[in-house]
Design an enzyme around this catalytic site. Structure first.
Site, short mmCIF file in Angstrom:
data_model
loop_
_atom_site.label_atom_id
_atom_site.label_comp_id
_atom_site.label_asym_id
_atom_site.label_seq_id
_atom_site.Cartn_x
_atom_site.Cartn_y
_atom_site.Cartn_z
N GLN A 87 27.09 51.11 33.57
CA GLN A 87 28.07 51.76 34.44
C GLN A 87 27.42 52.33 35.69
O GLN A 87 26.19 52.41 35.76
CB GLN A 87 28.76 52.90 33.67
CG GLN A 87 27.78 53.88 33.06
CD GLN A 87 28.32 54.55 31.80
OE1 GLN A 87 29.53 54.68 31.60
NE2 GLN A 87 27.41 54.92 30.91
N ASP A 139 24.96 51.46 20.68
CA ASP A 139 26.43 51.47 20.66
C ASP A 139 26.94 52.19 19.41
O ASP A 139 26.65 51.77 18.28
CB ASP A 139 26.93 50.02 20.68
CG ASP A 139 28.45 49.92 20.66
OD1 ASP A 139 28.97 48.79 20.73
OD2 ASP A 139 29.12 50.97 20.58
N ASP A 185 32.38 62.05 21.70
CA ASP A 185 32.45 62.59 23.07
C ASP A 185 32.29 61.42 24.03
O ASP A 185 31.25 61.23 24.65
CB ASP A 185 31.31 63.61 23.25
CG ASP A 185 31.28 64.17 24.67
OD1 ASP A 185 30.29 64.84 25.02
OD2 ASP A 185 32.23 63.89 25.43
N1 SAM Z 1 33.30 64.70 28.25
C1 SAM Z 1 33.42 63.49 28.93
C2 SAM Z 1 34.85 62.98 28.87
O1 SAM Z 1 35.63 63.49 28.06
O2 SAM Z 1 35.23 62.14 29.68
C3 SAM Z 1 32.50 62.45 28.32
C4 SAM Z 1 31.16 62.80 28.62
S1 SAM Z 1 29.93 61.77 27.94
C5 SAM Z 1 28.92 61.65 29.30
C6 SAM Z 1 30.59 60.17 27.67
C7 SAM Z 1 29.53 59.19 27.23
O3 SAM Z 1 30.05 58.25 26.29
C8 SAM Z 1 28.97 58.34 28.39
O4 SAM Z 1 27.66 58.74 28.67
C9 SAM Z 1 29.04 56.89 27.87
O5 SAM Z 1 27.90 56.13 28.20
C10 SAM Z 1 29.16 57.13 26.36
N2 SAM Z 1 29.74 56.02 25.60
C11 SAM Z 1 30.84 55.31 25.93
N3 SAM Z 1 31.05 54.33 25.01
C12 SAM Z 1 30.05 54.45 24.08
C13 SAM Z 1 29.72 53.75 22.87
N4 SAM Z 1 30.46 52.69 22.45
N5 SAM Z 1 28.66 54.18 22.14
C14 SAM Z 1 27.92 55.25 22.55
N6 SAM Z 1 28.16 55.94 23.71
C15 SAM Z 1 29.22 55.55 24.45
#
Ligand code: SAM
Length: 285
Positions: free
Chosen positions: A34, A140, A158
């Site tokens: 991203q 993942d 999260d």
């Molecule tokens: N609090 C924020 C919100 O509610 O929008 C989210 C913050 S946190 C930075 C979100 C994280 O989820 C991102 O860093 C993203 O890379 C991660 N993420 C998304 N899909 C994922 C997956 N399948 N496995 C692990 N991490 C994931």
């Protein structure tokens, strides 16, 4: 991204927008997963963006991070091992690390560049990532959880919105895998979007959660940087309702909560008293 000194997040199929006056565009990179940007703004301080969507700001990060950690912790009867899926900004880890009885905190973040950028620009969020109880896995979460059985007391999802590599984190099969990965007393927390704009079908998300968990509840907390500012959170549990605060933890929290910026047990008890609109939107009516 920045127009005449302003950053506008567009959501709801491009029909809704919120804007922040920008002091400086501090960082920008395209990771394997991203686009990662950090802005310094007048209104909310530093702002973390992923693919142009607001994630974390200095102004209100504590609201999200405190409720995602302390609500399930205070309800749980045993809380030794915690898993956070997503959460690369470190804020939820920070809040769990405040509880000395927790022995292990696993952080499963698909994009390690989010962790590195957060360490540089949001040190107040990443302050507990080098705690010896914390184990970081850059992988993942959707795949990671499949091999886990009866292992974690609390699992916090999260994540970003239900699209691309995060879409699987809102499915019935994922919630069933989370259920199986939790101990008998286990609790899952997740962010469930804004029911007013309802870009992602909040009712469908809760219907998937109910197919996996016997107890599914919802509460709201203000998140001024998220579209519309009205945000909801899911509390899914194998045994306990969200208001069933563990009496053995009241004393511990009575000391800790003085240093917290949002959470306290009175707020906790009231949080699950939700409106008719909210109940209808999550399919509780
Ligand atoms: N609090 C924020 C919100 O509610 O929008 C989210 C913050 S946190 C930075 C979100 C994280 O989820 C991102 O860093 C993203 O890379 C991660 N993420 C998304 N899909 C994922 C997956 N399948 N496995 C692990 N991490 C994931």
């Amino acid at each position: 991204m920045i127009e005449n000194g302003w950053f506008y997040e567009r959501s709801y199929k491009g029909q809704f927008s919120m804007g922040w006056k920008v002091k400086k565009h501090l960082h920008s990179e395209q990771s394997k997963f991203q686009k990662i940007d950090v802005l310094d703004t007048h209104a909310v301080g530093r702002l973390l963006l992923l693919d142009g969507k607001t994630m974390v700001s200095n102004l209100d990060e504590f609201v999200y991070h405190e409720v995602m950690a302390h609500i399930p912790y205070m309800v749980s009867r045993t809380c030794k091992k915690v898993l956070i899926i997503g959460g690369g900004d470190g804020g939820v880890v920070r809040e769990f690390s405040k509880h000395t009885s927790i022995e292990r905190i696993d952080l499963v973040e698909i994009d390690e560049r989010v962790i590195e950028v957060s360490k540089e620009y949001f040190p107040e969020c990443t302050s507990a990532l080098d705690d010896p109880r914390v184990k970081i896995l850059a992988t993942d979460g959707f795949a990671f959880i499949k091999s886990k059985k009866d292992e974690y007391d609390i699992i916090v999802v999260d994540s970003t919105d239900p699209e691309d590599f995060a879409s699987g984190l809102f499915t019935e099969s994922f919630y069933t895998d989370v259920y199986n990965a939790l101990t008998d007393d286990g609790i899952m927390m997740n962010q469930t979007e804004n029911p007013f704009l309802d870009e992602w079908g909040v009712k469908n998300i809760y219907s998937n959660m109910r197919k996996a968990f016997p107890f599914v509840q919802s509460f709201t907390a203000p998140m001024s940087i998220y579209p519309g500012g009205f945000w909801t959170f899911g509390f899914s549990s194998k045994r306990h309702l969200g208001t069933h605060i563990n009496p053995k933890k009241i004393l511990e929290m009575s000391t800790l909560e003085r240093d917290l910026k949002w959470y306290n047990t009175d707020w906790h008890k009231g949080a699950f008293a939700i409106s008719n609109f909210h109940k209808k939107k999550i399919g509780q009516y």
